[in-house]
Design a protein around this motif. Structure first.
Motif, PDB file in Angstrom:
ATOM      1  N   SER A  81      14.168  18.605  18.786  1.00 31.71           N
ATOM      2  CA  SER A  81      12.462  18.644  18.258  1.00 31.71           C
ATOM      3  C   SER A  81      11.908  19.367  19.104  1.00 31.71           C
ATOM      4  N   VAL A 115      10.243   4.247  23.318  1.00 31.48           N
ATOM      5  CA  VAL A 115      10.411   5.157  22.049  1.00 31.48           C
ATOM      6  C   VAL A 115       9.430   6.320  22.194  1.00 31.48           C
ATOM      7  N   LEU A 116      10.162   7.653  22.015  1.00 30.68           N
ATOM      8  CA  LEU A 116       9.471   8.664  22.191  1.00 30.68           C
ATOM      9  C   LEU A 116       9.497   9.431  20.896  1.00 30.68           C
ATOM     10  N   SER A 117       8.151   9.650  20.138  1.00 30.77           N
ATOM     11  CA  SER A 117       8.119  10.477  18.838  1.00 30.77           C
ATOM     12  C   SER A 117       7.874  11.848  19.394  1.00 30.77           C
ATOM     13  N   GLU A 118       8.091  12.650  17.853  1.00 34.45           N
ATOM     14  CA  GLU A 118       8.241  14.368  18.152  1.00 34.45           C
ATOM     15  C   GLU A 118       6.520  14.624  18.530  1.00 34.45           C
ATOM     16  N   ARG A 119       5.780  13.792  17.859  1.00 38.02           N
ATOM     17  CA  ARG A 119       4.217  14.204  18.244  1.00 38.02           C
ATOM     18  C   ARG A 119       3.975  13.978  19.660  1.00 38.02           C
ATOM     19  N   THR A 135       5.874   2.652  22.948  1.00 33.24           N
ATOM     20  CA  THR A 135       5.985   4.041  22.660  1.00 33.24           C
ATOM     21  C   THR A 135       5.482   4.627  24.039  1.00 33.24           C
ATOM     22  N   GLN A 179       6.694  10.311  12.546  1.00 31.07           N
ATOM     23  CA  GLN A 179       7.868   9.285  12.294  1.00 31.07           C
ATOM     24  C   GLN A 179       8.979   9.837  12.651  1.00 31.07           C
ATOM     25  N   HIS A 180       9.354  11.004  13.360  1.00 32.52           N
ATOM     26  CA  HIS A 180      10.645  11.394  13.788  1.00 32.52           C
ATOM     27  C   HIS A 180      10.646  10.963  15.265  1.00 32.52           C
ATOM     28  N   LYS A 181      11.440   9.792  15.551  1.00 29.13           N
ATOM     29  CA  LYS A 181      11.455   9.124  16.892  1.00 29.13           C
ATOM     30  C   LYS A 181      12.732   8.813  17.168  1.00 29.13           C
ATOM     31  N   THR A 182      12.977   8.627  18.367  1.00 24.40           N
ATOM     32  CA  THR A 182      14.145   8.142  19.202  1.00 24.40           C
ATOM     33  C   THR A 182      14.003   7.198  20.366  1.00 24.40           C
TER      34      THR A 182
END
Length: 448
Positions: A293, A348-352, A423, A320-323
């Motif tokens: 990412s 949770v961490l998002s790419e944004r 988040t 919406q790309h999260k982990t």
């Protein structure tokens, strides 16, 4: 194509595959392309299954097939009478008056094969990650027979490092009925076999594909990708399959988090959370996600500097790309409940959010982390020396790891009672003295 018989593939029930499948929520769609790519990793859907009873029946039998290792024939025999009783069988009319196919032996075979193979490969992905330190090279293996698609054969034998971003696009399955797989190799094996390890970071070419809906006739635009292989070959996964089910399936972790709250024994709950957070496989998966990412974020920033519109579109951060970074410790969870907040128990961490943390502004003022620090985020959030603070004015939990005069701070914001995901909205470097001043001045409550 032969049936996927999980009994012959495992000596015991495939726990990873079962966990992947059970983690899916429910979603209803009219057509298969309404739930494309990684969305399938988080939600279970069957095209034209508009009735929740139908979805529940299909999912229940797929769950049993995964757990018990049922063959396609056994799956069909168990499910067919249930679907016939619910009226989801044979032909029906759509909104345009055209005939559409509901349940049939052929459709049930497709549903079985697709879900079994996807769940199996998602489980295999996680297991391969757990061995990445000793087997860091992954080789694509296509079944070489008359049924193998020529484009899939183009990838056969090619080797890339486990953390090469190309796997996000080509990790099998790469289409309906795809039987391809991936094998993990050690450095010694690669050298002994004279294998060339390729760098596939520039092989993937994202593009928008058009689909004409058979239900409505509407033209839909969906994201897709092709792989340009040297010297002049091109491999394109089937539409909707240019993703890695294992990388996308963080829903497994969120499902586990929901179940943790139902464990009555607090000691067992705490020990389970600690074991999950200290899992080498989870740490490896997070590190891989972060590096891939972050590389995308940096390509986006370079395109922005060059005023490259195509680069911006191709590499823009995906919200919406999260982990999942970590499971929330029991004591912190209780502190939040005492504040009237119902946490999701996963950070949770998002790419944004990663793109925001690594913005040009933060890099210029030296508050952005480096690649290694981002990759270790999962580890240091659970480090015994990490402070956990509550900032009442902003309803934020802060995780702070002091490293001399500089500390790393991660921020998790809670909007109030009831939150869908915990988040992580920012992570950056701060002066350690500022944290101490905030604690002493009453700006922060020290929870740990």
């Amino acid at each position: 194509m032969p049936s996927v018989n999980l009994t012959s593939a495992f000596d015991k029930p495939p726990a990873d595959a079962v966990a992947y499948f059970k983690s899916k929520g429910y979603a209803v769609s009219d057509e298969w392309h309404d739930m494309l790519t990684s969305a399938h990793s988080k939600a279970f859907t069957v095209a034209r299954a508009q009735n929740m009873d139908v979805l529940s029946a299909i999912r229940g039998e797929l769950d049993a097939a995964l757990t018990q290792g049922l063959t396609a024939k056994q799956f069909n025999e168990r499910l067919t009478p249930k679907l016939q009783k619910l009226g989801w069988w044979g032909k029906a009319k759509n909104a345009m008056g055209d005939d559409i196919q509901l349940g049939s032996p052929y459709r049930l075979n497709t549903i079985y094969r697709t879900n079994m193979q996807t769940a199996y490969m998602a489980g295999r992905y996680r297991r391969m990650l757990s061995r990445a330190k000793t087997h860091p090279y992954w080789q694509y293996v296509a079944i070489d027979d008359g049924q193998t698609r020529p484009e899939h054969k183009l990838l056969n034998g090619r080797v890339f490092r486990f953390d090469d971003p190309i796997w996000q696009t080509i990790y099998p399955p790469n289409g309906w009925g795809c039987r391809c797989r991936v094998r993990a190799l050690t450095e010694a094996q690669v050298k002994a076999r004279g294998i060339t390890v390729e760098d596939g970071s520039n092989y993937v070419q994202p593009f928008d594909a058009e689909i004409i809906s058979r239900e409505t006739g509407d033209i839909k635009t969906v994201p897709h990708a092709r792989v340009k292989l040297p010297p002049d070959d091109v491999m394109t996964p089937d539409l909707g399959w240019a993703y890695s089910p294992g990388q996308s399936a963080f829903g497994t972790d969120t499902a586990i988090a929901q179940k943790l709250g139902k464990v009555p024994d607090p000691q067992l709950r705490a020990e389970t959370i600690q074991a999950l957070n200290n899992s080498p496989a989870r740490e490896a998966a997070f590190e891989l996600w972060t590096k891939e990412s972050l590389a995308r974020v940096e390509r986006y920033q370079l395109a922005k500097q060059a005023n490259n519109a195509a680069g911006l579109k191709a590499n823009g951060p995906r919200p919406q790309h999260k982990t999942v970074v970590s499971f929330l410790a029991d004591d912190i969870n209780q502190q939040l409940i005492d504040k009237g907040i119902d946490p999701a128990r996963t950070l949770v961490l998002s790419e944004r959010a990663l793109a925001h943390a690594h913005s040009e502004k933060h890099q210029q003022n030296n508050t952005a982390l480096n690649v290694e620090q981002y990759s270790n985020l999962s580890r240091w959030i659970n480090h015994p020396n990490t402070q956990v603070l509550w900032e009442p004015a902003r309803n934020q939990v802060l995780f702070v790891l002091k490293q001399g005069e500089v500390s790393i701070k991660a921020v998790v914001k809670y909007a109030g009672a009831g939150t869908e995901l915990d988040t992580l909205i920012n992570v950056f470097k701060v002066n350690s003295s500022a944290i101490e001043s905030g604690i002493n001045g009453g700006l922060y409550e020290l929870w740990r």
